[in-house]
Design a protein around this motif. Structure first.
Motif, mmCIF file in Angstrom:
data_model
loop_
_atom_site.group_PDB
_atom_site.id
_atom_site.type_symbol
_atom_site.label_atom_id
_atom_site.label_comp_id
_atom_site.label_asym_id
_atom_site.label_seq_id
_atom_site.Cartn_x
_atom_site.Cartn_y
_atom_site.Cartn_z
ATOM 1 N N VAL A 25 1.038 -1.173 0.012
ATOM 2 C CA VAL A 25 0.044 -0.021 -0.134
ATOM 3 C C VAL A 25 0.900 1.391 -0.225
ATOM 4 O O VAL A 25 1.801 1.572 0.924
ATOM 5 C CB VAL A 25 -0.969 -0.196 1.249
ATOM 6 N N THR A 26 0.705 1.978 -1.060
ATOM 7 C CA THR A 26 1.402 3.430 -0.990
ATOM 8 C C THR A 26 0.672 4.467 -0.363
ATOM 9 O O THR A 26 -0.720 4.347 -0.375
ATOM 10 C CB THR A 26 2.034 3.784 -2.359
ATOM 11 N N GLY A 27 1.328 5.617 0.173
ATOM 12 C CA GLY A 27 0.471 6.482 0.724
ATOM 13 C C GLY A 27 -0.168 6.088 2.049
ATOM 14 O O GLY A 27 -1.103 6.390 2.367
ATOM 15 N N ALA A 28 0.724 5.028 2.848
ATOM 16 C CA ALA A 28 0.096 4.214 3.614
ATOM 17 C C ALA A 28 -0.023 4.796 5.044
ATOM 18 O O ALA A 28 -0.378 4.227 6.309
ATOM 19 C CB ALA A 28 0.660 3.112 3.841
ATOM 20 N N VAL A 33 1.576 -7.023 5.220
ATOM 21 C CA VAL A 33 1.585 -5.782 4.534
ATOM 22 C C VAL A 33 2.853 -4.954 4.522
ATOM 23 O O VAL A 33 3.429 -4.939 5.403
ATOM 24 C CB VAL A 33 0.278 -5.049 5.410
ATOM 25 N N ALA A 34 3.032 -4.419 3.310
ATOM 26 C CA ALA A 34 4.001 -3.631 2.975
ATOM 27 C C ALA A 34 3.513 -2.162 2.911
ATOM 28 O O ALA A 34 2.830 -1.766 1.984
ATOM 29 C CB ALA A 34 5.058 -3.851 1.647
ATOM 30 N N LEU A 35 4.208 -1.420 3.867
ATOM 31 C CA LEU A 35 3.513 0.138 3.859
ATOM 32 C C LEU A 35 4.780 0.961 3.288
ATOM 33 O O LEU A 35 5.743 1.143 3.740
ATOM 34 C CB LEU A 35 3.388 0.443 5.374
ATOM 35 N N LEU A 36 4.162 1.921 2.416
ATOM 36 C CA LEU A 36 5.179 2.679 1.841
ATOM 37 C C LEU A 36 4.828 4.246 1.925
ATOM 38 O O LEU A 36 3.511 4.406 1.789
ATOM 39 C CB LEU A 36 5.283 2.698 0.284
ATOM 40 N N GLY A 37 5.622 5.167 1.968
ATOM 41 C CA GLY A 37 5.208 6.657 2.083
ATOM 42 C C GLY A 37 6.476 7.427 2.567
ATOM 43 O O GLY A 37 7.656 7.020 2.713
ATOM 44 N N HIS A 59 5.649 -4.521 7.569
ATOM 45 C CA HIS A 59 6.956 -3.485 7.647
ATOM 46 C C HIS A 59 6.632 -2.477 6.677
ATOM 47 O O HIS A 59 5.778 -2.185 5.979
ATOM 48 C CB HIS A 59 7.994 -4.375 6.744
ATOM 49 N N ALA A 60 7.668 -1.453 7.075
ATOM 50 C CA ALA A 60 7.545 -0.024 6.583
ATOM 51 C C ALA A 60 8.777 0.366 5.609
ATOM 52 O O ALA A 60 9.540 -0.042 6.233
ATOM 53 C CB ALA A 60 7.087 1.118 7.603
ATOM 54 N N TRP A 61 8.611 0.920 4.426
ATOM 55 C CA TRP A 61 9.508 1.515 3.605
ATOM 56 C C TRP A 61 9.457 2.995 3.385
ATOM 57 O O TRP A 61 8.372 3.276 2.869
ATOM 58 C CB TRP A 61 9.576 0.898 2.333
#
Length: 295
Positions: free
Chosen positions: A14-17, A36-40, A61-63
């Motif tokens: 998910v981008t903009g998460a 769930v991979a979180l991008l932002g 995890h977040a990136w």
């Protein structure tokens, strides 16, 4: 939900998460057992959302990433696959907005909205396409009523969303025979940080006030994540997050004519007030984070 979700055990990006619609989508996917991979941009907020996803029982995890950065997104895609497995679902939600007359909007703000909302959606698809091909997965673009109707005072946002939908439609036709499904999720105004920040600006209040009902309504975001996750489960080509949005394409030239008439009446009055139509700059915490990242 009834039974085990087809998303259980799969990797969802998910981008903009960090907040708003992206956060809601991430949590709904986590409740279905997806990794769930979180991008932002906002690392602290992404970490908070990751914690909430883990509380729901899902690995997360977040990136930190800028969706317009091809090299960074390709790097993140490789790292997501290494740590979590290849993505089966990608929700391209990252987006920014601003309001104000086109002639008074800073060129760099106008361009940046198009870069994030349109180019960023394509960069996201390109980065994760190898994984989606391997999993025969699903790419979901979060779109807007603005893709279907003129939005005076938000020309960059409307252009970017219309372009993003055209990109998604072309990509859907291009990838169907290879097992990858492409969807768009159309939504109207949601009660998010962006919309609450927008209401601090008179130009945004005037914009919404002169839209025809029900396009002027602000909806609760309580169900938006569930609707997006359900669409991902069903690999839907088009999701209308408010039922009345299904009618908009059928209105043809009628809705643009109504919007244009209302805008003409309102703007002829407001043009004389320098403060009423002051450009907002990029709206909300997400806009501020995007500006800070590019500073």
């Amino acid at each position: 939900m009834g039974g085990v979700s087809p998303l259980h055990g799969r990797t969802a990006v998910v981008t903009g998460a960090a907040r708003g619609v992206g956060e809601r989508a991430a949590l709904a996917l986590a409740r279905r057992g997806a990794r769930v991979a979180l991008l932002g941009h906002e690392e602290a907020e992404l970490a908070r959302v990751a914690d909430r996803c883990r509380e729901a029982g899902a690995p997360a995890h977040a990136w930190p990433a800028d969706v317009t950065d091809d090299a960074r997104m390709a790097e993140v895609a490789r790292d997501v696959e290494r740590r979590m497995g290849p993505a089966s679902v990608v929700v391209a939600n990252a987006g920014i907005a601003a309001a104000g007359p086109f002639e008074r909007t800073a060129p760099e703000s106008w361009r940046r909205i198009v870069e994030v909302n349109l180019v960023g959606s394509a960069v996201t698809a390109r980065a994760f396409l190898p994984a989606l091909l391997a999993t025969r997965g699903y790419y979901l673009l979060v779109s807007s009523l603005a893709a279907l109707s003129p939005v005076p005072l938000m020309t960059a946002y409307g252009a970017s969303k219309a372009g993003a939908e055209a990109f998604a439609a072309g990509l859907r036709a291009e990838l169907a025979h290879r097992g990858v499904a492409v969807g768009v999720a159309r939504l109207s105004w949601y009660d998010t940080d962006l919309i609450r920040a927008a209401d601090d600006h008179r130009v945004m209040r005037e914009l919404r006030r002169h839209l025809p009902w029900p396009a002027d309504r602000v909806h609760s975001d309580d169900r938006v994540g569930e609707l997006l996750a359900r669409g991902a489960e069903r690999r839907r080509p088009v999701l209308h997050l408010q039922p009345w949005l299904r009618l908009v394409p059928a209105l043809g030239p009628l809705l643009p004519a109504v919007v244009a008439r209302g805008a003409r009446q309102a703007l002829s009055r407001l043009d004389e007030d320098e403060t009423a139509l002051a450009p907002t700059g990029l709206l909300g915490p997400g806009g501020e984070a995007d500006e800070a990242a590019g500073a």
